[in-house]
Design a protein around this motif. Structure first.
Motif, PDB file in Angstrom:
ATOM      1  N   UNK A  37       0.829  -1.204   0.031  1.00 28.22           N
ATOM      2  CA  UNK A  37      -0.123  -0.145   0.093  1.00 28.22           C
ATOM      3  C   UNK A  37       0.886   1.299  -0.104  1.00 28.22           C
ATOM      4  N   UNK A  38       0.245   2.347  -0.567  1.00 25.68           N
ATOM      5  CA  UNK A  38       0.926   3.502  -0.606  1.00 25.68           C
ATOM      6  C   UNK A  38       0.040   4.699   0.203  1.00 25.68           C
ATOM      7  N   UNK A  39       0.590   5.418   1.374  1.00 25.83           N
ATOM      8  CA  UNK A  39      -0.001   6.286   2.015  1.00 25.83           C
ATOM      9  C   UNK A  39       0.285   7.594   1.727  1.00 25.83           C
ATOM     10  N   UNK A  40      -0.510   8.479   1.230  1.00 27.58           N
ATOM     11  CA  UNK A  40       0.076   9.924   1.138  1.00 27.58           C
ATOM     12  C   UNK A  40       0.081  10.424   2.752  1.00 27.58           C
ATOM     13  N   UNK A  41       1.180  10.574   3.199  1.00 28.91           N
ATOM     14  CA  UNK A  41       1.369  11.128   4.401  1.00 28.91           C
ATOM     15  C   UNK A  41       1.619  12.646   4.556  1.00 28.91           C
ATOM     16  N   UNK A  96       5.108   4.987   2.258  1.00 30.10           N
ATOM     17  CA  UNK A  96       4.730   6.553   2.270  1.00 30.10           C
ATOM     18  C   UNK A  96       5.154   7.515   1.137  1.00 30.10           C
ATOM     19  N   UNK A  97       4.145   8.040   0.722  1.00 32.17           N
ATOM     20  CA  UNK A  97       4.617   9.227   0.019  1.00 32.17           C
ATOM     21  C   UNK A  97       4.316  10.672   0.655  1.00 32.17           C
ATOM     22  N   UNK A  98       5.127  11.361   0.862  1.00 28.64           N
ATOM     23  CA  UNK A  98       5.038  12.627   1.738  1.00 28.64           C
ATOM     24  C   UNK A  98       4.155  13.704   1.091  1.00 28.64           C
ATOM     25  N   UNK A  99       3.201  14.258   1.439  1.00 27.72           N
ATOM     26  CA  UNK A  99       2.643  15.594   0.836  1.00 27.72           C
ATOM     27  C   UNK A  99       2.435  16.472   1.902  1.00 27.72           C
ATOM     28  N   UNK A 100       2.497  17.666   1.361  1.00 25.17           N
ATOM     29  CA  UNK A 100       2.182  18.821   2.150  1.00 25.17           C
ATOM     30  C   UNK A 100       0.720  19.721   1.773  1.00 25.17           C
ATOM     31  N   UNK A 101       0.213  19.807   2.875  1.00 23.60           N
ATOM     32  CA  UNK A 101      -1.288  20.391   2.650  1.00 23.60           C
ATOM     33  C   UNK A 101      -0.857  21.949   2.740  1.00 23.60           C
TER      34      UNK A 101
END
Length: 298
Positions: A37-41, A96-101
């Protein structure tokens, strides 16, 4: 099974609850049941300030951003999580794929290079208020992308950072899709035709994202669903697939960022039930579609 979740607020929530061994909406132990699985973290670098009920009561904080990036690096080493940088996806591990909101901690478009070096691979242009780069879905004047915003989108497209239009105003969505050279995603949303809510997008916005080859992640934000339960999520999934094409449907739960999940969708384990409900298109919705967008960008 494996899945891609386009939005989980793991780092921010770690300040308030156990996101490693806890038994809430999501957490590392729970997610490791689903290798591949890949979680946009998400990095959400804000300090909450209470001024009333209106949005704009969170203060962006650059130090907190750095701390949250470091948090993902530290827990990935400690708990055997693969951080996706480039195309380094590992089918046998949790990814994990790091995302910034939001872009609040950027001073210039070029500042995104600093965060790229820290592992950023998905960037949300706005949260619930406007920035110097783009207007949000709660904007009092939806001005779309600014000149700096256009430059930022182009830098991200050329650098290998996915552009995320969750929380964006309609004008921002249309402007971004018009200039983007890579598929766009809206990581966690639902649709105005089913429920008139500020966080939901209209059919012009859906079509614009579709035309980039992008995807939309159906979310578990209760007020944005036609019915606040797993059936409401399936209704959004089916609406998008049947009317705009099943290759554009994905999942963005917003776990750990929502105060209360939809009925019947209490935590990540419920994705197994959602898979059964989706049926024929489940592998595309829960993995293949988002994976296509990741590969096209990274």
């Amino acid at each position: 099974m494996k899945f891609i979740d386009l939005h989980e607020d793991i780092a921010y929530s770690s300040m308030y609850r156990d996101v490693i061994h806890g038994t809430g909406q999501s957490g590392v132990d729970m997610l490791k049941r689903f290798p591949g699985s890949i979680i946009f973290s998400v990095v959400f670098p804000h300090v909450n300030m209470q001024y009333g009920e209106e949005y704009g009561t969170s203060i962006p904080n650059t130090t907190l951003a750095y701390q949250q990036f470091n948090y993902y690096r530290e827990i990935s080493k400690k708990y055997g999580i693969n951080l996706i940088e480039g195309n380094k996806y590992v089918d046998s591990e949790l990814n994990f794929l790091i995302s910034m909101e939001g872009t609040d901690v950027l001073n210039r478009p070029q500042d995104i290079d600093i965060f790229y070096s820290m592992g950023l691979r998905n960037l949300g242009l706005t949260w619930n208020y406007d920035t110097k780069f783009a207007s949000s879905c709660y904007s009092k004047k939806d001005y779309g992308l600014t000149g700096s915003g256009e430059e930022l989108v182009k830098i991200c497209n050329s650098s290998g950072i996915i552009i995320d239009l969750a929380h964006a105003g309609k004008r921002t969505i249309l402007d971004t899709c018009n200039i983007a050279s890579k598929p766009i995603l809206d990581s966690h949303t639902n649709f105005k035709v089913l429920k008139d809510h500020p966080r939901n997008i209209d059919e012009d916005s859906i079509k614009a994202i579709v035309d980039t080859g992008g995807v939309m992640g159906i979310t578990g934000i209760r007020p944005s669903l036609h019915t606040p339960d797993i059936n409401g999520m399936l209704e959004s999934i089916t609406y998008l697939g049947d009317n705009f094409g099943w290759k554009h449907v994905s999942l963005g739960t917003d776990f750990l960022g929502i105060p209360e999940p939809p009925d019947g969708f209490a935590d990540v384990n419920a994705i197994e039930k959602l898979k059964e409900m989706i049926g024929l298109h489940s592998e595309d919705v829960l993995f293949n579609n988002a994976f296509r967008v990741i590969k096209a960008n990274l």
